[in-house]
Scaffold this active site. Structure first.
Site, PDB file in Angstrom:
ATOM      1  N   ASP A   1       0.839  -1.196   0.000  1.00 16.69           N
ATOM      2  CA  ASP A   1       0.000   0.000   0.000  1.00 16.69           C
ATOM      3  C   ASP A   1       0.875   1.248   0.000  1.00 16.69           C
ATOM      4  O   ASP A   1       2.005   1.240   0.518  1.00 16.69           O
ATOM      5  CB  ASP A   1      -0.887   0.044   1.248  1.00 16.69           C
ATOM      6  CG  ASP A   1      -1.961  -1.020   1.254  1.00 16.69           C
ATOM      7  OD1 ASP A   1      -2.221  -1.606   0.186  1.00 16.69           O
ATOM      8  OD2 ASP A   1      -2.542  -1.259   2.331  1.00 16.69           O
ATOM      9  N   ARG A   2       0.348   2.343  -0.526  1.00 21.32           N
ATOM     10  CA  ARG A   2       1.111   3.591  -0.615  1.00 21.32           C
ATOM     11  C   ARG A   2       1.705   3.996   0.733  1.00 21.32           C
ATOM     12  O   ARG A   2       2.865   4.412   0.813  1.00 21.32           O
ATOM     13  CB  ARG A   2       0.203   4.718  -1.118  1.00 21.32           C
ATOM     14  CG  ARG A   2       0.884   6.077  -1.242  1.00 21.32           C
ATOM     15  CD  ARG A   2      -0.118   7.181  -1.506  1.00 21.32           C
ATOM     16  NE  ARG A   2      -1.047   7.308  -0.375  1.00 21.32           N
ATOM     17  CZ  ARG A   2      -2.090   8.125  -0.367  1.00 21.32           C
ATOM     18  NH1 ARG A   2      -2.358   8.862  -1.418  1.00 21.32           N
ATOM     19  NH2 ARG A   2      -2.871   8.193   0.701  1.00 21.32           N
TER      20      ARG A   2
END
Length: 214
Positions: free
Chosen positions: A57-58
């Site tokens: 995930d970012r």
């Protein structure tokens, strides 16, 4: 070598590239120019042969492996699909989590609230996370737990949703933490700490460890 690779490189040979992804950077480009910047975009500018294997995930930091040829990509991707790899994360979660246990509840996308995912016992694909508390801490007079998380499956947002499902969301998580939990950290306190897999050519077992920055 660019500053990005200098700062992030963990290991490189003719077949693979292992980096430490910083938080706040996408693994792959999103839709639109505003989301073009990513780990893969930056690596392509340095090494055009770079091929994606998995992603984070970012707002999650930590270890990512990329392939430098199709054969390596196929070999390691198959290890991920067949659960032959080992992944370990560290997180800091709200409250005093039980010392150890597991969460065995499917996780699926919630189309009514993108990009949220939810724990849904009726969903068809299983999701399993094992956890063990490393230490109990206090941040801003609130109890928190540093925990080691082992995802046996690899569903999107799995660790974040499973911790929320237990009532102990990850601090700094703007999607799943409580209002108080979001204020306890300026970032999502989730980090891919260890990654193990077999080298696609030599077959040697490789293990990489990267301590969390929080």
């Amino acid at each position: 070598m660019s500053n990005f690779l200098q700062d992030c490189l963990v290991y490189r040979d003719e077949d693979i590239l292992v980096i430490q992804k910083p938080e706040g950077l996408l693994s792959v480009p999103g839709k639109g120019e505003a989301l073009f910047d990513s780990v893969l975009t930056r690596l392509h500018a340095i090494e055009p042969k770079t091929l994606l294997i998995h992603r984070l995930d970012r707002d999650t930091s930590g270890l990512l492996v990329f392939a430098l040829n199709k054969a390596a990509q196929s070999h390691i991707s198959r290890q991920f699909q067949e659960r032959q790899t080992y992944k370990l994360y560290q997180a800091i979660v709200e409250g005093d989590l039980p010392e150890r246990g597991e969460v065995n509840v499917p996780v699926c996308y919630d189309p009514s609230r993108p990009p949220l995912h939810i724990a849904d016992p009726n969903f068809s694909k299983p999701a399993l996370t094992q956890f063990e508390v490393i230490e109990y801490l206090t941040i801003q007079n609130q109890k928190v737990s540093r925990v080691a998380l082992t995802p046996i499956t690899g569903r999107s947002h799995q660790l974040r949703v499973h911790m929320q499902y237990l009532g102990h969301p990850i601090i700094g998580d703007t999607l799943y933490a409580t209002v108080d939990g979001q204020t306890l950290s300026s970032r999502l306190c989730l980090h891919a700490t260890a990654l193990s897999f077999k080298h696609p050519v030599s077959g040697q077992a490789l293990k990489f460890v990267c301590p969390p920055p929080f």
